[in-house]
Motif scaffolding. Sequence first.
Motif, PDB file in Angstrom:
ATOM      1  N   PHE A 114       0.826  -1.210   0.000  1.00 32.83           N
ATOM      2  CA  PHE A 114       0.000   0.000   0.000  1.00 32.83           C
ATOM      3  C   PHE A 114       0.862   1.263   0.000  1.00 32.83           C
ATOM      4  O   PHE A 114       0.621   2.202  -0.765  1.00 32.83           O
ATOM      5  CB  PHE A 114      -0.921  -0.017   1.219  1.00 32.83           C
ATOM      6  N   PHE A 115       1.883   1.315   0.859  1.00 32.96           N
ATOM      7  CA  PHE A 115       2.709   2.514   0.967  1.00 32.96           C
ATOM      8  C   PHE A 115       3.573   2.712  -0.272  1.00 32.96           C
ATOM      9  O   PHE A 115       3.702   3.826  -0.783  1.00 32.96           O
ATOM     10  CB  PHE A 115       3.597   2.420   2.210  1.00 32.96           C
ATOM     11  N   ARG A 116       4.162   1.619  -0.760  1.00 28.44           N
ATOM     12  CA  ARG A 116       5.043   1.740  -1.916  1.00 28.44           C
ATOM     13  C   ARG A 116       4.269   2.073  -3.188  1.00 28.44           C
ATOM     14  O   ARG A 116       4.852   2.525  -4.174  1.00 28.44           O
ATOM     15  CB  ARG A 116       5.847   0.454  -2.095  1.00 28.44           C
ATOM     16  N   CYS A 117       2.965   1.835  -3.167  1.00 32.31           N
ATOM     17  CA  CYS A 117       2.110   2.210  -4.297  1.00 32.31           C
ATOM     18  C   CYS A 117       1.599   3.636  -4.187  1.00 32.31           C
ATOM     19  O   CYS A 117       0.790   4.078  -5.004  1.00 32.31           O
ATOM     20  CB  CYS A 117       0.933   1.247  -4.414  1.00 32.31           C
ATOM     21  N   GLY A 118       2.050   4.387  -3.164  1.00 26.45           N
ATOM     22  CA  GLY A 118       1.655   5.791  -3.020  1.00 26.45           C
ATOM     23  C   GLY A 118       0.544   6.028  -2.035  1.00 26.45           C
ATOM     24  O   GLY A 118      -0.028   7.125  -2.001  1.00 26.45           O
ATOM     25  N   GLY A 119       0.207   5.042  -1.193  1.00 25.54           N
ATOM     26  CA  GLY A 119      -0.852   5.216  -0.215  1.00 25.54           C
ATOM     27  C   GLY A 119      -0.449   6.114   0.935  1.00 25.54           C
ATOM     28  O   GLY A 119       0.724   6.191   1.295  1.00 25.54           O
ATOM     29  N   ASP A 120      -1.427   6.811   1.513  1.00 27.68           N
ATOM     30  CA  ASP A 120      -1.193   7.634   2.692  1.00 27.68           C
ATOM     31  C   ASP A 120      -2.399   7.521   3.609  1.00 27.68           C
ATOM     32  O   ASP A 120      -3.325   6.741   3.347  1.00 27.68           O
ATOM     33  CB  ASP A 120      -0.920   9.096   2.311  1.00 27.68           C
ATOM     34  N   SER A 121      -2.402   8.297   4.691  1.00 27.64           N
ATOM     35  CA  SER A 121      -3.478   8.166   5.673  1.00 27.64           C
ATOM     36  C   SER A 121      -4.830   8.597   5.115  1.00 27.64           C
ATOM     37  O   SER A 121      -5.866   8.019   5.453  1.00 27.64           O
ATOM     38  CB  SER A 121      -3.157   8.985   6.929  1.00 27.64           C
ATOM     39  N   LEU A 122      -4.830   9.606   4.231  1.00 28.17           N
ATOM     40  CA  LEU A 122      -6.090  10.051   3.640  1.00 28.17           C
ATOM     41  C   LEU A 122      -6.670   8.966   2.742  1.00 28.17           C
ATOM     42  O   LEU A 122      -7.861   8.639   2.823  1.00 28.17           O
ATOM     43  CB  LEU A 122      -5.878  11.339   2.847  1.00 28.17           C
ATOM     44  N   ILE A 123      -5.829   8.381   1.888  1.00 29.03           N
ATOM     45  CA  ILE A 123      -6.298   7.300   1.022  1.00 29.03           C
ATOM     46  C   ILE A 123      -6.698   6.101   1.860  1.00 29.03           C
ATOM     47  O   ILE A 123      -7.698   5.427   1.580  1.00 29.03           O
ATOM     48  CB  ILE A 123      -5.209   6.924  -0.002  1.00 29.03           C
ATOM     49  N   GLY A 124      -5.916   5.816   2.907  1.00 32.31           N
ATOM     50  CA  GLY A 124      -6.267   4.708   3.785  1.00 32.31           C
ATOM     51  C   GLY A 124      -7.612   4.903   4.451  1.00 32.31           C
ATOM     52  O   GLY A 124      -8.417   3.964   4.555  1.00 32.31           O
ATOM     53  N   THR A 125      -7.892   6.131   4.893  1.00 36.31           N
ATOM     54  CA  THR A 125      -9.185   6.432   5.504  1.00 36.31           C
ATOM     55  C   THR A 125     -10.317   6.227   4.512  1.00 36.31           C
ATOM     56  O   THR A 125     -11.371   5.661   4.840  1.00 36.31           O
ATOM     57  CB  THR A 125      -9.191   7.881   6.027  1.00 36.31           C
ATOM     58  N   ARG A 126     -10.120   6.684   3.273  1.00 36.99           N
ATOM     59  CA  ARG A 126     -11.143   6.503   2.247  1.00 36.99           C
ATOM     60  C   ARG A 126     -11.351   5.029   1.931  1.00 36.99           C
ATOM     61  O   ARG A 126     -12.485   4.570   1.750  1.00 36.99           O
ATOM     62  CB  ARG A 126     -10.742   7.262   0.981  1.00 36.99           C
ATOM     63  N   LEU A 127     -10.257   4.294   1.874  1.00 31.12           N
ATOM     64  CA  LEU A 127     -10.333   2.861   1.577  1.00 31.12           C
ATOM     65  C   LEU A 127     -11.117   2.127   2.660  1.00 31.12           C
ATOM     66  O   LEU A 127     -12.012   1.331   2.372  1.00 31.12           O
ATOM     67  CB  LEU A 127      -8.921   2.288   1.453  1.00 31.12           C
ATOM     68  N   VAL A 128     -10.789   2.395   3.923  1.00 31.73           N
ATOM     69  CA  VAL A 128     -11.475   1.739   5.036  1.00 31.73           C
ATOM     70  C   VAL A 128     -12.956   2.107   5.043  1.00 31.73           C
ATOM     71  O   VAL A 128     -13.825   1.255   5.266  1.00 31.73           O
ATOM     72  CB  VAL A 128     -10.794   2.128   6.366  1.00 31.73           C
ATOM     73  N   ALA A 129     -13.262   3.395   4.797  1.00 35.05           N
ATOM     74  CA  ALA A 129     -14.658   3.825   4.773  1.00 35.05           C
ATOM     75  C   ALA A 129     -15.427   3.137   3.640  1.00 35.05           C
ATOM     76  O   ALA A 129     -16.573   2.716   3.818  1.00 35.05           O
ATOM     77  CB  ALA A 129     -14.737   5.341   4.630  1.00 35.05           C
ATOM     78  N   ARG A 130     -14.802   3.027   2.459  1.00 31.90           N
ATOM     79  CA  ARG A 130     -15.486   2.390   1.345  1.00 31.90           C
ATOM     80  C   ARG A 130     -15.755   0.914   1.639  1.00 31.90           C
ATOM     81  O   ARG A 130     -16.836   0.395   1.337  1.00 31.90           O
ATOM     82  CB  ARG A 130     -14.649   2.517   0.080  1.00 31.90           C
ATOM     83  N   LEU A 131     -14.792   0.238   2.246  1.00 34.36           N
ATOM     84  CA  LEU A 131     -14.991  -1.164   2.601  1.00 34.36           C
ATOM     85  C   LEU A 131     -16.151  -1.316   3.582  1.00 34.36           C
ATOM     86  O   LEU A 131     -16.980  -2.219   3.449  1.00 34.36           O
ATOM     87  CB  LEU A 131     -13.703  -1.746   3.200  1.00 34.36           C
TER      88      LEU A 131
END
Length: 590
Positions: free
Chosen positions: A93-110
């Motif tokens: 996730f991190f090496r693909c450019g993920g950050d806390s904002l994207i992580g928050t969106r990902l968790v919310a979408r799931l």
Amino acid sequence: TEPSIDLAAADVRRWLDERLPGHMVPEQFAVLDELPLTSNGKVDRAAVAAGPWWAEEQSEDEVAPPQGRMEELLGDLWLEFLPVERVTRTDNFFRCGGDSLIGTRLVARLGSVGVEGAELRGLFANPTLAGFAATLDFGATSAARFVAEPDARHDPFPVTDVQQAYLLGRRPEFTLGGVGCHFYVEFDSADVDVARLEQAWNTLIARHDMLRAVFDETGQQRVLATVPGFAIPVTEVAADEAEPALTRLRTEMSHRLFDPAQWPLFDVRAVRYGQRVRLGVGLDNLVLDALSVLILFTELNLLYDDPQAVLRPVGVTFRDYQMNTRPDPGELAAAREYWSSRLDRLPPAPDLPLAVDPVHITAPRFLRRQLHLDREHWGVITKRAREHEITPSALLLACYAEVLGAWSGRPDMTLTLTTFRRQEVHPDINNILGDFTSLLLVAYEPEPGTGLAARARALQEQMWRDLDHQAVSATWVLREMARRAGLAETSMPVVFTSALGVLDGLDTTAAADFAWGISQTPQVWLDHQVREYADGLAVNWDHVEGLFPPGVIDQMFGAYQAALDWLATGDWSAPLPVSGPARDIAPVSR
């Protein structure tokens, strides 16, 4: 002779996965018959790092596409949220450019599609696609569908915790009160058609409800059904007589305190001098957070260029969001238990040297220090951050804390982190305006003897644990801290605000006409702000004028700029080199 051991990279990865946190598992593996040695018989680390083995073909496991329903769902979301064109089971996730904002969106979408177990700390501990998928389960039913209520759009609705803090904090009886949470910016350009710009503003006022919002004394906000046409006043002066008019524009607008009960909660004025126009824009953050400001300016540019431009849909309102996204009782109870357990262990705010006690500053005004990193320099830093599985925001936050620690009495501290959390409950949620701001208290507790990378990763891990418990806001935590201490008020007045990652699809070229800017926030001493433009990174430090001894902000800001220079070439396994404060600077008693 020793018997040979037949190892595959996938075997090593699986063995490490069982024993280490996900962020500590290397991204690449190579099996060598022997290690290169130096002339004195030690491992030649430089030769290992430079060897050709890192370019070997990946194993079948490392190029395998997502497998199974959960991995395929995650793969689709990674393609949507991350800057990648393909995904594999071992993508990080991190090496693909993920950050806390994207992580928050990902968790919310799931969560919105009924997936159970999706948490930021789980993503941090298991950052590969397959690893994170293994922690998740499909629930029995999907989450309830969000329903907009257009018939109720003009009914009063409660303020958020942050809006309430902004409303209370502007009262003069509070320390560093008497100011609103205000954003001011000036643009300067040639041949601006102010009438055309005014038309664009009025189109946006009709389009976005929160540009027609007001607040009452009962703690409610409401959207006015109709408002008068908005006019942009223009002051005309000769080019060689512009300075007094431009100074007056900045003096009158930069620190304005709006009456929240009166519309509008924004101000736009223009000075035309010769063939150029200086445009001043002041916005009350009661109605617009940082992402909303970017949306506003992006749409304003589009409408100015083409009054018939088709904008992104807004089939939901800020009121709809607030009325339908309150945490459930179980989530709220868990968050309160989490923060209650952390209250007594949170370090204090940075003990920075002050020229005066903040209670003696009755009319705060803010000053700005700013720097710019060009695109190439910032690109090198972000690439190195991905290699260390650190988000750019966490890296900058760690550097900020290291500099603050050098000027404080202790290296550990608690900072206030500004986040822009929009739960993805509706397809149009990232198109609307409103104050979605959340405040998070983040503890920086560097372990002695560790380098910058280890400290930044530890900070990132703590921050993600905290983000999983944002059902309770920082304002609740501060009130609870004050109650336990028997104080009328308490604050964490040193702030970190990052807009990294919120610019997707928005105009980042407006900086070309940017002339000047400043922000102010009640109860805040110092606010670090960072955002990306097309040509690089912009960093601002907004601070209360006269609060710090002469030279302190310049010294700290210079040390921070030196830290950003070091990030491009320095050894992140070593501590960040920070020059300490001048010997003659000491904090006042307070």
